[in-house]
Design an enzyme around this catalytic site. Structure first.
Site, mmCIF file in Angstrom:
data_model
loop_
_atom_site.group_PDB
_atom_site.id
_atom_site.type_symbol
_atom_site.label_atom_id
_atom_site.label_comp_id
_atom_site.label_asym_id
_atom_site.label_seq_id
_atom_site.Cartn_x
_atom_site.Cartn_y
_atom_site.Cartn_z
ATOM 1 N N ARG A 1 12.266 -8.716 5.971
ATOM 2 C CA ARG A 1 13.386 -8.609 7.173
ATOM 3 C C ARG A 1 14.271 -10.032 7.447
ATOM 4 O O ARG A 1 15.350 -9.825 8.159
ATOM 5 C CB ARG A 1 12.967 -8.003 8.461
ATOM 6 C CG ARG A 1 11.794 -8.745 9.153
ATOM 7 C CD ARG A 1 11.699 -8.249 10.584
ATOM 8 N NE ARG A 1 11.017 -6.899 10.304
ATOM 9 C CZ ARG A 1 11.034 -5.944 11.011
ATOM 10 N NH1 ARG A 1 11.938 -6.005 11.997
ATOM 11 N NH2 ARG A 1 10.255 -4.843 11.016
ATOM 12 N N ASP B 1 -13.372 -2.050 8.439
ATOM 13 C CA ASP B 1 -12.511 -2.956 7.703
ATOM 14 C C ASP B 1 -13.372 -3.378 6.380
ATOM 15 O O ASP B 1 -12.646 -3.682 5.310
ATOM 16 C CB ASP B 1 -12.676 -4.332 8.681
ATOM 17 C CG ASP B 1 -11.850 -5.487 7.826
ATOM 18 O OD1 ASP B 1 -10.766 -5.350 7.517
ATOM 19 O OD2 ASP B 1 -12.302 -6.633 7.847
ATOM 20 N N LYS C 1 -21.068 -17.951 3.618
ATOM 21 C CA LYS C 1 -20.130 -16.959 2.839
ATOM 22 C C LYS C 1 -21.134 -16.308 1.511
ATOM 23 O O LYS C 1 -21.103 -17.116 0.456
ATOM 24 C CB LYS C 1 -18.748 -17.364 2.282
ATOM 25 C CG LYS C 1 -18.063 -16.744 1.426
ATOM 26 C CD LYS C 1 -16.921 -15.544 1.927
ATOM 27 C CE LYS C 1 -16.144 -14.883 1.099
ATOM 28 N NZ LYS C 1 -15.710 -13.851 1.472
ATOM 29 N N ASP D 1 15.479 -4.617 6.429
ATOM 30 C CA ASP D 1 15.024 -4.089 7.740
ATOM 31 C C ASP D 1 14.443 -2.934 7.538
ATOM 32 O O ASP D 1 14.987 -1.830 7.121
ATOM 33 C CB ASP D 1 15.838 -4.100 8.728
ATOM 34 C CG ASP D 1 15.542 -3.707 10.156
ATOM 35 O OD1 ASP D 1 14.209 -3.061 10.216
ATOM 36 O OD2 ASP D 1 15.836 -3.981 11.233
ATOM 37 N N HIS E 1 -14.932 -1.757 0.703
ATOM 38 C CA HIS E 1 -15.587 -2.650 0.008
ATOM 39 C C HIS E 1 -16.971 -2.284 -0.552
ATOM 40 O O HIS E 1 -17.441 -2.434 -1.511
ATOM 41 C CB HIS E 1 -15.571 -4.154 0.255
ATOM 42 C CG HIS E 1 -13.990 -4.737 0.452
ATOM 43 N ND1 HIS E 1 -12.927 -4.089 -0.157
ATOM 44 C CD2 HIS E 1 -13.631 -5.506 1.554
ATOM 45 C CE1 HIS E 1 -11.858 -4.810 0.378
ATOM 46 N NE2 HIS E 1 -12.246 -5.415 1.399
ATOM 47 N N GLU F 1 -19.856 -13.216 5.805
ATOM 48 C CA GLU F 1 -18.560 -14.120 5.808
ATOM 49 C C GLU F 1 -18.872 -15.077 7.030
ATOM 50 O O GLU F 1 -19.543 -14.718 7.957
ATOM 51 C CB GLU F 1 -17.228 -13.323 6.113
ATOM 52 C CG GLU F 1 -17.119 -12.123 5.191
ATOM 53 C CD GLU F 1 -15.696 -11.391 5.658
ATOM 54 O OE1 GLU F 1 -14.713 -11.715 5.181
ATOM 55 O OE2 GLU F 1 -15.724 -10.263 6.307
ATOM 56 N N HIS G 1 -9.545 -4.659 -3.152
ATOM 57 C CA HIS G 1 -9.719 -6.040 -4.100
ATOM 58 C C HIS G 1 -10.899 -6.144 -4.624
ATOM 59 O O HIS G 1 -11.068 -6.852 -5.600
ATOM 60 C CB HIS G 1 -8.821 -7.095 -3.365
ATOM 61 C CG HIS G 1 -9.802 -7.802 -2.419
ATOM 62 N ND1 HIS G 1 -9.870 -7.391 -1.299
ATOM 63 C CD2 HIS G 1 -10.488 -8.731 -2.600
ATOM 64 C CE1 HIS G 1 -10.586 -8.246 -0.365
ATOM 65 N NE2 HIS G 1 -10.930 -9.019 -1.185
ATOM 66 N N LYS H 1 -12.594 -8.078 -8.757
ATOM 67 C CA LYS H 1 -13.403 -9.050 -8.959
ATOM 68 C C LYS H 1 -14.298 -9.119 -10.237
ATOM 69 O O LYS H 1 -14.744 -8.253 -10.484
ATOM 70 C CB LYS H 1 -14.329 -9.579 -7.639
ATOM 71 C CG LYS H 1 -13.843 -9.607 -6.455
ATOM 72 C CD LYS H 1 -14.799 -9.824 -5.193
ATOM 73 C CE LYS H 1 -14.144 -10.028 -3.823
ATOM 74 N NZ LYS H 1 -13.874 -11.308 -3.605
HETATM 75 C C1 BG6 Z 1 -10.586 -7.771 3.604
HETATM 76 C C2 BG6 Z 1 -10.990 -7.847 4.946
HETATM 77 O O1 BG6 Z 1 -10.497 -6.362 2.991
HETATM 78 O O2 BG6 Z 1 -11.563 -8.547 2.932
HETATM 79 C C3 BG6 Z 1 -11.299 -9.121 5.490
HETATM 80 O O3 BG6 Z 1 -9.786 -7.071 5.786
HETATM 81 C C4 BG6 Z 1 -12.089 -9.722 4.784
HETATM 82 O O4 BG6 Z 1 -11.767 -8.864 6.854
HETATM 83 C C5 BG6 Z 1 -11.946 -9.703 3.283
HETATM 84 O O5 BG6 Z 1 -12.358 -11.057 5.144
HETATM 85 C C6 BG6 Z 1 -12.990 -10.269 2.476
HETATM 86 O O6 BG6 Z 1 -12.709 -10.707 1.009
HETATM 87 P P1 BG6 Z 1 -13.580 -11.600 0.157
HETATM 88 O O7 BG6 Z 1 -12.665 -11.317 -1.178
HETATM 89 O O8 BG6 Z 1 -13.100 -13.247 0.756
HETATM 90 O O9 BG6 Z 1 -14.952 -11.288 0.069
#
Ligand code: BG6
Length: 485
Positions: A45, A229, A340, A88, A234, A210, A172, A176
């Site tokens: 926007r 989340d 992590k 917009d 995932h 994480e 996503h 990986k």
């Molecule tokens: C996202 C979540 O989908 O994945 C985040 O919304 C999270 O909260 C992230 O931190 C983790 O992804 P990765 O690839 O860093 O493990």
């Protein structure tokens, strides 16, 4: 590659576009994997010119991409592909700027990197300004809804304008490398696939830990929590890749059918079991990497909140099918933990009869699949100690298959690079179907309902720790322990 592809990114000024999407596209261009005349429209926007936008993109790319990967020649080529279009999203008429930019006989992919609440109106405005045809693809980022009902609403809304074959839902984690490697590991290695069931496996652990907190996303995260989340998407996708039956082929429809079958076999966790099978946690202040960090309720945006939202969840999952009956899956994910790491542990049963007295306390084989960091696979084996003093004494040794070769320049490709490639090809095998999402929600909704009904407590844990003590009890009460503890 000669395909005429136009990629239109809505929300191009957002964090996802800056941190992930544009760097992935730059890298694909560098690797000569973008079609020669691919064009990219960045839509947002803000009232800025394409030139100013390009200088922002360059600055941002140079922050994200290591110096040694930067190539001015590639940047010159890449920037010629990019156009900035101001829209917009609430103004239907402004979508004409997008349709004016589009050309005939080009494949178009719309990427919605916007809050999901905008999906419906963006689709509607695109359709009514003539941007959508039978072959236009659309990409949706998670979260798709926050429960079964709302995810159906989102899917129905988008489905009015796009057919299912053209809707690409991103998780996503499926992009990986190591997640795809699970398919190779399971289905290309007889030594592994012949031992992949309840006769040989004692239990399986899946951990996605994480160190980050909620990263300034309080208003989003507090309505969501770690179950929605990370777990609903995932972690359940990882579970599918580990536990689904072998698909007949790598075609999207075959893989999806197996994943759905698996998701349907998850034993429901209702209010009679939730407090024994699920641990909900929330971080308090603590230390990460030697630095003090605040607790969840002191995060920016949390002012005066006494939210019991979870930032950690651990669940004992059972699967009601022939292969996995009697094999528990212990799964956990949390923010602000001590490291992590994402890993899958396949813990094999011990030999049925042992003739060796001198052996380690835990003498089961373990297959450790490390997704991040230091991607690789380890197999913990029992072998003889090299010693003349003892007759036959054994110890645990590790066979190590390391994909992250620290001596070489080779980097593990980012998930979004792979996902863009599949998107351009139009192959859905690494994308999630509507039915998968809805089946996952259905299972998670029962847990959330049970939490609400039982008023299940949220257990506190210090930032920088391994999570709430109750998560240890979850596994230890079955006579097992989390890997590495
Ligand atoms: C996202 C979540 O989908 O994945 C985040 O919304 C999270 O909260 C992230 O931190 C983790 O992804 P990765 O690839 O860093 O493990």
């Amino acid at each position: 590659m000669r395909d005429n592809i136009d990629l239109v990114i809505f929300g191009s000024q957002g964090d996802l576009a800056k941190r992930k999407l544009l760097p992935a596209l730059y890298r694909l261009d560098k690797a000569d994997l973008l079609p020669d005349n691919a064009r990219i429209a960045s839509v947002a926007r803000h009232q800025i010119s394409t030139n100013i936008y390009l200088s922002q993109v360059q600055e941002n790319l140079q922050q994200v991409i290591p110096k040694k990967e930067w190539d001015n020649k590639v940047w010159t080529r890449f920037k010629r592909r990019i156009y900035y279009i101001k829209v917009d999203f609430s103004q239907k008429k402004q979508f004409n700027h997008v349709s004016d930019w589009m050309e005939e006989n080009r494949k178009v992919i719309f990427y919605l990197a916007t809050p999901p609440s905008l999906y419906e109106s963006i689709c509607k405005h695109m359709a009514s300004t003539g941007c959508v045809s039978e072959n236009t693809r659309i990409v949706l980022e998670k979260p798709i809804g926050h429960d079964l009902r709302s995810s159906k609403q989102v899917n129905d809304a988008v489905g009015q304008y796009f057919s299912e074959k053209n809707i690409f839902r991103i998780d996503h984690y499926l992009g990986k490398e190591t997640v795809q490697n699970l398919l190779a590991l399971r289905f290309a290695n007889r030594i592994i696939n012949s031992q992949w069931d309840n006769k040989c496996i004692d239990h399986i652990q899946i951990t996605a830990a994480e160190t980050v907190g909620i990263e300034g996303r309080w208003s989003y995260y507090d309505t969501v929590g770690q179950l929605r989340d990370m777990f609903q998407n995932h972690l359940l996708q990882l579970l599918c890749m580990v536990a689904m039956e072998p698909p007949n082929s790598l075609k999207a429809e075959e893989i999806r059918a197996e994943k759905i079958k698996l998701l349907r076999a998850l034993r429901p966790i209702g209010s009679d079991k939730v407090d024994d099978y699920v641990v909900r946690g929330q971080y308090t202040n603590g230390w990460i990497d030697g630095k003090p960090v605040v607790g969840y309720l002191e995060e920016e945006g949390a002012e005066n909140s006494n939210s019991n939202n979870e930032t950690f969840v651990a669940i004992k999952v059972e699967i009601d099918n022939w292969r996995w009956a009697g094999v528990p899956f212990y799964m956990r994910t949390g923010k602000r933990l001590n490291a992590k790491h994402t890993e899958i542990i396949i813990a094999y049963k011990e030999s049925s009869h042992s003739i060796i007295a001198d052996k380690p306390l835990d003498s089961s084989n373990k297959l450790v699949i490390r997704l991040q960091p230091n991607e690789g696979i380890e197999l913990e084996m029992i072998s003889k100690k090299q010693s003349l003093k003892q007759r036959l004494s054994t110890e645990k040794r590790v066979l190590n298959l390391d994909f992250h070769d620290s001596d070489s320049d080779k980097r593990v490709v980012d998930a979004y690079e792979r996902l863009f490639l599949e998107l351009i090809k139009g192959d859905q095998w690494l994308f999630v179907s509507r039915e998968e999402i809805e089946t996952s929600w259905d299972w998670c909704d029962q847990i959330i309902d049970a939490w609400n009904k039982n008023k299940s407590p949220t257990r506190l844990y210090s930032a920088g720790s391994g999570g709430p003590a109750k998560a240890e009890v979850l596994i230890e009460s079955d006579g097992r322990s989390w890997h590495g503890q």
